[in-house]
Design an enzyme around this catalytic site. Sequence first.
Site, PDB file in Angstrom:
ATOM      1  N   TYR A 138       0.874  -1.175   0.000  1.00 25.23           N
ATOM      2  CA  TYR A 138       0.000   0.000   0.000  1.00 25.23           C
ATOM      3  C   TYR A 138       0.911   1.225   0.000  1.00 25.23           C
ATOM      4  O   TYR A 138       1.516   1.556   1.006  1.00 25.23           O
ATOM      5  CB  TYR A 138      -0.900  -0.063   1.243  1.00 25.23           C
ATOM      6  CG  TYR A 138      -1.903   1.062   1.434  1.00 25.23           C
ATOM      7  CD1 TYR A 138      -2.096   2.073   0.499  1.00 25.23           C
ATOM      8  CD2 TYR A 138      -2.705   1.094   2.571  1.00 25.23           C
ATOM      9  CE1 TYR A 138      -3.030   3.076   0.698  1.00 25.23           C
ATOM     10  CE2 TYR A 138      -3.641   2.096   2.787  1.00 25.23           C
ATOM     11  CZ  TYR A 138      -3.806   3.083   1.836  1.00 25.23           C
ATOM     12  OH  TYR A 138      -4.731   4.081   2.054  1.00 25.23           O
ATOM     13  N   LYS A 165      -1.348  -1.164  -4.099  1.00 33.06           N
ATOM     14  CA  LYS A 165      -2.441  -0.188  -4.138  1.00 33.06           C
ATOM     15  C   LYS A 165      -1.771   1.169  -4.078  1.00 33.06           C
ATOM     16  O   LYS A 165      -1.116   1.507  -3.096  1.00 33.06           O
ATOM     17  CB  LYS A 165      -3.357  -0.399  -2.933  1.00 33.06           C
ATOM     18  CG  LYS A 165      -4.337   0.724  -2.688  1.00 33.06           C
ATOM     19  CD  LYS A 165      -5.385   0.243  -1.698  1.00 33.06           C
ATOM     20  CE  LYS A 165      -5.739   1.252  -0.626  1.00 33.06           C
ATOM     21  NZ  LYS A 165      -6.251   2.516  -1.104  1.00 33.06           N
TER      22      LYS A 165
HETATM   23  O1  MN9 Z   1      -7.092   4.618  -0.912  1.00 29.03           O
HETATM   24  C1  MN9 Z   1      -8.521   6.353  -0.271  1.00 29.03           C
HETATM   25  N1  MN9 Z   1      -7.376   7.065   0.175  1.00 29.03           N
HETATM   26  C2  MN9 Z   1      -7.154   7.289   1.448  1.00 29.03           C
HETATM   27  C3  MN9 Z   1      -8.143   5.087  -0.914  1.00 29.03           C
HETATM   28  O2  MN9 Z   1      -7.927   6.965   2.298  1.00 29.03           O
HETATM   29  C4  MN9 Z   1      -5.882   7.976   1.800  1.00 29.03           C
HETATM   30  C5  MN9 Z   1      -9.339   7.114  -1.300  1.00 29.03           C
HETATM   31  O3  MN9 Z   1     -10.454   6.333  -1.597  1.00 29.03           O
HETATM   32  C6  MN9 Z   1      -9.782   8.494  -0.805  1.00 29.03           C
HETATM   33  O4  MN9 Z   1     -10.480   8.375   0.391  1.00 29.03           O
HETATM   34  C7  MN9 Z   1     -10.669   9.186  -1.819  1.00 29.03           C
HETATM   35  C8  MN9 Z   1     -11.095  10.575  -1.376  1.00 29.03           C
HETATM   36  O5  MN9 Z   1      -9.995  11.444  -1.400  1.00 29.03           O
HETATM   37  O6  MN9 Z   1     -10.014   9.255  -3.035  1.00 29.03           O
END
Ligand code: MN9
Length: 298
Positions: A138, A165
């Site tokens: 990640y 990811k």
């Molecule tokens: O990895 C999420 N990133 C974090 C996925 O939580 C740092 C995203 O889904 C964000 O929440 C989304 C909104 O900024 O893009």
Amino acid sequence: MSNILLKGIYPALVTPLNDDGTVKKESVGAIMEHNFKNGALGYYICGTTGEGPVMTLEQRMKTAAAAVEANAGRGLIINHIGAASPFDALELARHSGEIGCDAISSVVPNFFYKYSDNEILEYYKRIADASGLPVIAYAQSMLAGADVVSFMDKLMKIDGVIGVKFTLTDFYSMGRIKALNGGDINVINGPDEMLICGLSMGADAGIGSTYNVMCKQYCALYEAFGRGDTDAARALQRKINRVVEIIIRHGVIRTIKFMLCEQGMDAGSVMFPGAALGEAEKASIHCELDAVGYYNEY
Ligand code: MN9
């Protein structure tokens, strides 16, 4: 044989919690059911969105067990096991293998210490061995500024590591990572509001928080991009981003939980010290979502 495991849209599941922090097992199933109907191919659990890093081991194990049970073999359950203590991470890795998760994922250790690449590689080796499952790294803010491409190149040489990811916004690096291992590497887009950018640079799939509440739209975007209809994909990304903008402004996890509650899924509270939304803010979110057509056109 190809190692590409993820293809499509995987919500980063929010963890439905009671005020005392216990996991709402029925709601885990209800949110998964809702998103399966809308095209999800599985779930990334206990990540940033799932509040895993601030939950206890017991909360995390109960969440993972509830997700595996509700999944009933239909999709992939990817359990994020990164934790402040690497011993906790190893225990969660073992547990993921035992209960039948399909893969694990972890941030790099650690928030407080700067470990060398070799130390970090050893960590991934040990969680891979402990789980016996495919491992997805990640890459998020802890790796910002690091040479993430050469780091992924080294990581891909570890047995069991199948990809990353990528929740950074450097899509040049993402493209270079997708070229590693002859392209046989799972690259998964992290920033939902830039899914189209990730797909353009070769991402195989998307994992995201706002997929919990717009899965159908994200699947349509993914499909449009796949058939080469960039105009349709861009129009969908713009439409999605009108809602994402509201979600980010009011706090991602609490707003998604509120939106799920409005749709009849009791996603409950956020982890302490996260504060609940007040009634006035809920009313304002509802009006803003209504104004962009969320209740009728999404
Ligand atoms: O990895 C999420 N990133 C974090 C996925 O939580 C740092 C995203 O889904 C964000 O929440 C989304 C909104 O900024 O893009």
